[in-house]
Each structure stands twice: as C-alpha cells, then as structure tokens.
Design a protein around this motif. Structure first.
Motif, PDB file in Angstrom:
ATOM      1  N   LEU A  36       1.668  21.283 -13.493  1.00 48.15           N
ATOM      2  CA  LEU A  36       2.578  21.035 -12.391  1.00 48.15           C
ATOM      3  C   LEU A  36       3.651  22.112 -12.323  1.00 48.15           C
ATOM      4  CD1 LEU A  36       3.068  17.162 -12.724  1.00 48.15           C
ATOM      5  CD2 LEU A  36       1.485  18.389 -11.226  1.00 48.15           C
ATOM      6  N   GLN A  37       4.245  22.242 -11.162  1.00 55.86           N
ATOM      7  CA  GLN A  37       5.369  23.143 -10.959  1.00 55.86           C
ATOM      8  C   GLN A  37       6.612  22.328 -10.631  1.00 55.86           C
ATOM      9  OE1 GLN A  37       4.451  26.182  -8.071  1.00 55.86           O
ATOM     10  NE2 GLN A  37       2.590  26.830  -9.133  1.00 55.86           N
ATOM     11  N   GLN A  38       7.773  22.991 -10.706  1.00 52.47           N
ATOM     12  CA  GLN A  38       9.023  22.279 -10.453  1.00 52.47           C
ATOM     13  C   GLN A  38       9.013  21.659  -9.062  1.00 52.47           C
ATOM     14  OE1 GLN A  38       8.634  25.552 -10.608  1.00 52.47           O
ATOM     15  NE2 GLN A  38      10.307  26.729  -9.720  1.00 52.47           N
ATOM     16  N   ASN A  39       9.522  20.430  -9.001  1.00 55.67           N
ATOM     17  CA  ASN A  39       9.651  19.647  -7.771  1.00 55.67           C
ATOM     18  C   ASN A  39       8.320  19.132  -7.226  1.00 55.67           C
ATOM     19  OD1 ASN A  39      12.491  20.116  -7.751  1.00 55.67           O
ATOM     20  ND2 ASN A  39      12.124  22.109  -6.801  1.00 55.67           N
ATOM     21  N   ASP A  40       7.237  19.249  -7.982  1.00 56.59           N
ATOM     22  CA  ASP A  40       5.983  18.626  -7.568  1.00 56.59           C
ATOM     23  C   ASP A  40       6.151  17.111  -7.525  1.00 56.59           C
ATOM     24  OD1 ASP A  40       4.666  20.999  -7.297  1.00 56.59           O
ATOM     25  OD2 ASP A  40       3.306  20.731  -8.989  1.00 56.59           O
ATOM     26  N   VAL A  41       5.453  16.478  -6.591  1.00 51.15           N
ATOM     27  CA  VAL A  41       5.473  15.014  -6.465  1.00 51.15           C
ATOM     28  C   VAL A  41       4.060  14.486  -6.701  1.00 51.15           C
ATOM     29  CG1 VAL A  41       5.915  13.042  -4.957  1.00 51.15           C
ATOM     30  CG2 VAL A  41       7.380  15.069  -4.826  1.00 51.15           C
ATOM     31  N   VAL A  42       3.927  13.598  -7.671  1.00 54.58           N
ATOM     32  CA  VAL A  42       2.652  12.944  -7.969  1.00 54.58           C
ATOM     33  C   VAL A  42       2.717  11.528  -7.416  1.00 54.58           C
ATOM     34  CG1 VAL A  42       1.047  12.224  -9.779  1.00 54.58           C
ATOM     35  CG2 VAL A  42       2.383  14.330 -10.057  1.00 54.58           C
ATOM     36  N   TYR A  43       1.749  11.192  -6.565  1.00 57.14           N
ATOM     37  CA  TYR A  43       1.747   9.856  -5.960  1.00 57.14           C
ATOM     38  C   TYR A  43       0.422   9.155  -6.242  1.00 57.14           C
ATOM     39  CZ  TYR A  43       1.529   6.097  -2.543  1.00 57.14           C
ATOM     40  OH  TYR A  43       1.388   4.875  -1.954  1.00 57.14           O
ATOM     41  N   VAL A  44       0.516   7.946  -6.791  1.00 56.43           N
ATOM     42  CA  VAL A  44      -0.661   7.135  -7.121  1.00 56.43           C
ATOM     43  C   VAL A  44      -0.772   6.003  -6.110  1.00 56.43           C
ATOM     44  CG1 VAL A  44      -1.765   5.698  -8.860  1.00 56.43           C
ATOM     45  CG2 VAL A  44      -0.419   7.692  -9.561  1.00 56.43           C
ATOM     46  N   GLU A  45      -1.880   5.983  -5.378  1.00 57.02           N
ATOM     47  CA  GLU A  45      -2.085   4.936  -4.382  1.00 57.02           C
ATOM     48  C   GLU A  45      -2.534   3.638  -5.051  1.00 57.02           C
ATOM     49  OE1 GLU A  45      -4.901   6.261  -1.541  1.00 57.02           O
ATOM     50  OE2 GLU A  45      -3.729   8.010  -0.906  1.00 57.02           O
ATOM     51  N   PRO A  46      -2.114   2.485  -4.529  1.00 55.73           N
ATOM     52  CA  PRO A  46      -2.644   1.205  -5.023  1.00 55.73           C
ATOM     53  C   PRO A  46      -4.044   0.994  -4.470  1.00 55.73           C
ATOM     54  CG  PRO A  46      -1.103   0.825  -3.225  1.00 55.73           C
ATOM     55  CD  PRO A  46      -1.062   2.300  -3.506  1.00 55.73           C
ATOM     56  N   ASN A  47      -4.875   0.277  -5.204  1.00 51.21           N
ATOM     57  CA  ASN A  47      -6.226   0.015  -4.717  1.00 51.21           C
ATOM     58  C   ASN A  47      -6.201  -1.061  -3.621  1.00 51.21           C
ATOM     59  OD1 ASN A  47      -5.970  -2.441  -6.072  1.00 51.21           O
ATOM     60  ND2 ASN A  47      -7.259  -1.821  -7.782  1.00 51.21           N
ATOM     61  N   TYR A  48      -7.371  -1.309  -3.042  1.00 54.08           N
ATOM     62  CA  TYR A  48      -7.469  -2.229  -1.902  1.00 54.08           C
ATOM     63  C   TYR A  48      -7.004  -3.639  -2.269  1.00 54.08           C
ATOM     64  CZ  TYR A  48      -9.515  -4.925   1.932  1.00 54.08           C
ATOM     65  OH  TYR A  48      -9.698  -5.775   2.982  1.00 54.08           O
ATOM     66  N   ALA A  49      -7.386  -4.087  -3.470  1.00 51.52           N
ATOM     67  CA  ALA A  49      -7.009  -5.440  -3.886  1.00 51.52           C
ATOM     68  C   ALA A  49      -5.491  -5.586  -3.984  1.00 51.52           C
ATOM     69  CB  ALA A  49      -7.669  -5.778  -5.214  1.00 51.52           C
ATOM     70  N   ARG A  50      -4.822  -4.541  -4.496  1.00 49.00           N
ATOM     71  CA  ARG A  50      -3.359  -4.579  -4.625  1.00 49.00           C
ATOM     72  C   ARG A  50      -2.695  -4.614  -3.247  1.00 49.00           C
ATOM     73  NH1 ARG A  50       0.426  -3.009  -8.535  1.00 49.00           N
ATOM     74  NH2 ARG A  50       2.484  -3.523  -7.739  1.00 49.00           N
ATOM     75  N   ILE A  51      -3.242  -3.827  -2.316  1.00 47.79           N
ATOM     76  CA  ILE A  51      -2.686  -3.799  -0.963  1.00 47.79           C
ATOM     77  C   ILE A  51      -2.833  -5.165  -0.301  1.00 47.79           C
ATOM     78  CG2 ILE A  51      -2.938  -2.804   1.340  1.00 47.79           C
ATOM     79  CD1 ILE A  51      -3.807  -0.199  -0.015  1.00 47.79           C
ATOM     80  N   GLN A  52      -4.035  -5.749  -0.459  1.00 50.75           N
ATOM     81  CA  GLN A  52      -4.261  -7.066   0.124  1.00 50.75           C
ATOM     82  C   GLN A  52      -3.351  -8.123  -0.492  1.00 50.75           C
ATOM     83  OE1 GLN A  52      -5.964  -5.872   2.859  1.00 50.75           O
ATOM     84  NE2 GLN A  52      -6.838  -7.927   2.772  1.00 50.75           N
ATOM     85  N   SER A  53      -3.141  -8.000  -1.808  1.00 49.84           N
ATOM     86  CA  SER A  53      -2.263  -8.939  -2.497  1.00 49.84           C
ATOM     87  C   SER A  53      -0.831  -8.823  -2.004  1.00 49.84           C
ATOM     88  CB  SER A  53      -2.325  -8.692  -4.008  1.00 49.84           C
ATOM     89  OG  SER A  53      -1.388  -9.496  -4.688  1.00 49.84           O
ATOM     90  N   ALA A  54      -0.379  -7.568  -1.792  1.00 53.55           N
ATOM     91  CA  ALA A  54       1.000  -7.347  -1.346  1.00 53.55           C
ATOM     92  C   ALA A  54       1.224  -7.832   0.077  1.00 53.55           C
ATOM     93  CB  ALA A  54       1.335  -5.864  -1.454  1.00 53.55           C
ATOM     94  N   SER A  55       0.160  -7.752   0.902  1.00 56.29           N
ATOM     95  CA  SER A  55       0.301  -8.142   2.303  1.00 56.29           C
ATOM     96  C   SER A  55      -0.066  -9.604   2.554  1.00 56.29           C
ATOM     97  CB  SER A  55      -0.588  -7.247   3.178  1.00 56.29           C
ATOM     98  OG  SER A  55      -1.946  -7.396   2.819  1.00 56.29           O
ATOM     99  N   ALA A  56      -0.407 -10.322   1.480  1.00 62.98           N
ATOM    100  CA  ALA A  56      -0.793 -11.726   1.646  1.00 62.98           C
ATOM    101  C   ALA A  56       0.392 -12.559   2.120  1.00 62.98           C
ATOM    102  CB  ALA A  56      -1.326 -12.278   0.334  1.00 62.98           C
ATOM    103  N   ASN A  57       0.075 -13.647   2.799  1.00 66.12           N
ATOM    104  CA  ASN A  57       1.111 -14.540   3.304  1.00 66.12           C
ATOM    105  C   ASN A  57       1.868 -15.182   2.151  1.00 66.12           C
ATOM    106  OD1 ASN A  57       2.189 -17.250   4.379  1.00 66.12           O
ATOM    107  ND2 ASN A  57       1.578 -16.164   6.236  1.00 66.12           N
ATOM    108  N   SER A  58       3.160 -15.410   2.341  1.00 66.98           N
ATOM    109  CA  SER A  58       3.991 -15.984   1.275  1.00 66.98           C
ATOM    110  C   SER A  58       3.568 -17.409   0.927  1.00 66.98           C
ATOM    111  CB  SER A  58       5.463 -15.986   1.707  1.00 66.98           C
ATOM    112  OG  SER A  58       5.621 -16.732   2.902  1.00 66.98           O
ATOM    113  N   ASN A  59       2.744 -18.017   1.780  1.00 68.45           N
ATOM    114  CA  ASN A  59       2.300 -19.385   1.521  1.00 68.45           C
ATOM    115  C   ASN A  59       1.003 -19.446   0.728  1.00 68.45           C
ATOM    116  OD1 ASN A  59       4.440 -20.561   2.966  1.00 68.45           O
ATOM    117  ND2 ASN A  59       3.352 -20.298   4.914  1.00 68.45           N
ATOM    118  N   THR A  60       0.526 -18.277   0.250  1.00 69.65           N
ATOM    119  CA  THR A  60      -0.756 -18.247  -0.451  1.00 69.65           C
ATOM    120  C   THR A  60      -0.767 -19.177  -1.665  1.00 69.65           C
ATOM    121  OG1 THR A  60      -1.174 -15.978   0.245  1.00 69.65           O
ATOM    122  CG2 THR A  60      -2.396 -16.759  -1.662  1.00 69.65           C
TER     123      THR A  60
END
Length: 260
Positions: free
Chosen positions: A214-238
């Motif tokens: 890496l070089q100075q000021n590089d940004v490393v971004y890790v995406e969440p998988n599909y299951a994590r995205i679905q979990s985060a967007s689930a209704n609060s009444n789940t």
C-alpha cells in the motif's frame, strides 16, 4: 395439520442452511499458484501532495547544515518569547507537488520516489552549500484507512512507511465472517486521479497485485456479503415475527398431539 408442521420445519431448515458459510468463502490464499516470476519485494514511497515531510540534512560541517535544519517554535503572544521545546520544521507538499525549502526556495518534488528526492536534494546542496551532505526524508503523516466489514475500521498511522494490504487488514482486526474476501477494494490516488483496484484474498495472486504494497493515504474497503446486507436491511419486526412463528409451531404441534 402434519403437513403444515412439516412445511414449517422445512422452511426453518432452509433458512439455517442459507445462513451457513462455506469454508471456500473464507479461507485465504486457497486458489491459484504463485507466479514467482511476478513476485517483487521492491517497494517505493512516492511523494504526493498533502504529504508532510520531515527532512534532515547532516554533514561533517555542522555549521553548513544549520540553515537547512530549521526549528519550529511557538511564541508567546505577550512576551514574544519562544515557548516549549523547539521541534524540527516540517514541509507540506502543496497541490502542485512543491515545498518551500530553506535557502533553495521552491522545489518541485511531487511524483518523485524517496530515493529520487534524496538524490535530487543532494545535487542541489553539494558542493555549493554543503560538502558530502547526508539527507534523510520521512513522511510524518503516513497513514492508511481500512473501512467496511472488518472488526476495527479506521485510520492507521504507519511509522515505517511500508505496509502490505494483508498487514493493513491485520491492523483492522481481520475481516468479519460476513466480509467479501474475493472483492476487496483499494482506492489510490495516482497523478491526481482516483484509481480503484480489486483484490481477491482467496487467491495467491494477491502477492503479485500492484496494491499488495500500500501507499500513503490508500483506502481499503471490504464489502459485506449478500447475507449481511439482507440482514441489515431486514424489517425491525423480524425478531417479533420469528417469535410468533415459534409460538404458532408449538401450538400446532400440541394440537396435533391432542388429536391423535
């Protein structure tokens, strides 16, 4: 009634299986073979705008180097006297890639490697100002950023100015199980442009990637998988729905047993 119970249990089993993570999705370096001819241990620090440089000039003639090693001090507003311990002056590389250096004036150094800058500065100093000068250059604000689905996202200062993407991920506490290992994003600024690279941590080809170091000021971004995205967007009444479903299954089971 029995069919309803069976179908309900079948759906629950499917949900549990869908939440399972395969070993093939989380084990690093499992794919491909390392092409040793493409592996390089060489690394260059490139000077970029917004770098804060600490430049130290030394030589046998200590008086000759004094004008090039200025001290930064804080002055009292009332007595106009210096306060605290003097520290060495630092130099901010501006948007044009320039610094204003003592005696020599404006120096355009953006895009130079550390070794190239040291050679450039030695050539400016010797022999007119200093005989056989030694030059040490350090980026005092060298850092990288790790974001996304990792345990400890944030900015990390790198004192030795040399870090691999694997070491950066280690500083951030490694990826969470839900992090996408085969599509890690590295954003870097090159020649004034934002460049993005994709890295597959499941493949040994990472060791030949242009962003392995890496070089100075590089940004490393890790995406969440599909299951994590679905979990985060689930209704609060789940959770409430799951609890009600469990009660219904229990009631249906009791009724079925009573009707036997």
């Amino acid at each position: 009634m029995n069919n309803v119970i069976k179908n309900t249990f079948f759906l629950l089993i499917l949900l549990m299986l869908a939440s399972c993570v395969s070993k093939k999705e989380i084990i690093y370096f499992q794919n491909d073979e390392i092409d040793q001819s493409r592996v390089s241990n060489s690394y260059k620090t490139i000077i970029k705008p917004d770098d804060v440089l600490q430049i130290t000039i030394t030589a046998l003639d200590t008086e000759a180097v004094r004008p090039f090693n200025l001290s930064a001090v804080t002055y009292s507003a009332t007595s106009n006297s210096a306060m605290g311990v003097a520290q060495q002056q630092t130099y901010l590389v501006d948007t044009n890639g320039e610094i204003d250096f003592p005696v020599l004036g404006k120096l355009n150094i953006g895009g130079l490697s550390r070794d190239e800058f040291i050679a450039f500065l030695k050539d400016k100093l010797a022999p007119d100002y200093i005989l056989n000068p030694n030059v040490n250059v350090r980026i005092s604000n060298y850092k990288i950023t790790v974001l996304g689905d990792v345990r400890s996202p944030g900015n990390y200062p790198i004192p030795n100015e040399r870090i691999t993407i694997l070491e950066a991920i280690g500083l951030a506490g490694d990826l969470n199980i839900s992090g996408e290992r085969n599509n890690v994003l590295v954003q870097r600024e090159e020649n004034g442009e934002k460049i993005q690279y994709r890295v597959d941590l499941l493949s040994k080809n990472i060791f030949t990637s242009p962003v392995y170091y890496l070089q100075q000021n590089d940004v490393v971004y890790v995406e969440p998988n599909y299951a994590r995205i679905q979990s985060a967007s689930a209704n609060s009444n789940t959770s409430l729905i799951i609890s009600i479903s469990s009660v219904i299954v229990a009631l249906l089971t009791s009724i079925s047993l009573l009707n036997r």
